[in-house]
Design an enzyme around this catalytic site. Sequence first.
Site, PDB file in Angstrom:
ATOM      1  CG  ASP A   9      31.614 -27.896   4.389  1.00 14.97           C
ATOM      2  OD1 ASP A   9      30.646 -27.350   4.967  1.00 14.97           O
ATOM      3  OD2 ASP A   9      32.089 -27.456   3.321  1.00 14.97           O
ATOM      4  CB  VAL A  32      28.653 -22.645  10.695  1.00 18.39           C
ATOM      5  CG1 VAL A  32      27.692 -22.040  11.702  1.00 18.39           C
ATOM      6  CG2 VAL A  32      28.000 -23.799   9.978  1.00 18.39           C
ATOM      7  CG  ASP A  33      25.062 -16.917   9.448  1.00 17.01           C
ATOM      8  OD1 ASP A  33      24.241 -17.405   8.660  1.00 17.01           O
ATOM      9  OD2 ASP A  33      24.923 -15.790   9.967  1.00 17.01           O
ATOM     10  CB  SER A 122      26.876 -20.209  21.028  1.00 18.88           C
ATOM     11  OG  SER A 122      25.662 -19.553  20.814  1.00 18.88           O
ATOM     12  CB  VAL A 125      32.357 -14.716  16.294  1.00 19.32           C
ATOM     13  CG1 VAL A 125      33.364 -14.880  15.179  1.00 19.32           C
ATOM     14  CG2 VAL A 125      30.944 -14.815  15.787  1.00 19.32           C
TER      15      VAL A 125
END
Length: 184
Positions: A9, A32-33, A122, A125
């Site tokens: 993580d 992750v955002d 990237s 999604v």
Amino acid sequence: MKIEVWQGDITTLAVDAIVNAANESLLGGGGVDGAIHRAAGPQLLAECAALPEIRPGMRCPTGEVRATAGYLLPAKHVLHTVGPVWQDGQRDEPALLANCYWKSLQLAEQMGLRSIAFPAISCGVFGYPLHQAARIAATETLAWQRSHREPQRIILVAYNAATFKAYHQALVESGQPLDLPATA
């Protein structure tokens, strides 16, 4: 110096900066955002919202980077970069993804940061093919490390075993010898 590959993580790493695979608004999202925004706390969202918009809803164009504090994260800073959405690889996606790595490293150097951790930009999604993205990550970070002194520690963070393997393969193909794998 070697590029490190670590599985786990990214929000748990005590480094000078973690890179956020953000969207153009910088106001959080999925993957992750979203994980970075949740772990950093509401101050991160407030700082992102205060960044100037280039046009309505856009604080950071694709291939660029913006810096904020890390707030509740063990990382001191978050470098937000917007990776390209995969279409077919013929619409500047490789160059834009390379810019995400290079410009993040450039900003880290300007800020005097010694350690930085990257997610698989990237590859969620935004649909970038994992092995192609891993090759770009390996190429850009190794090229940076050959010609710059800072940041001294560069970590490619894998969120799963497939990403971990892709990073290792890309680094080996780029000529970096690898030590035993590191996992969380």
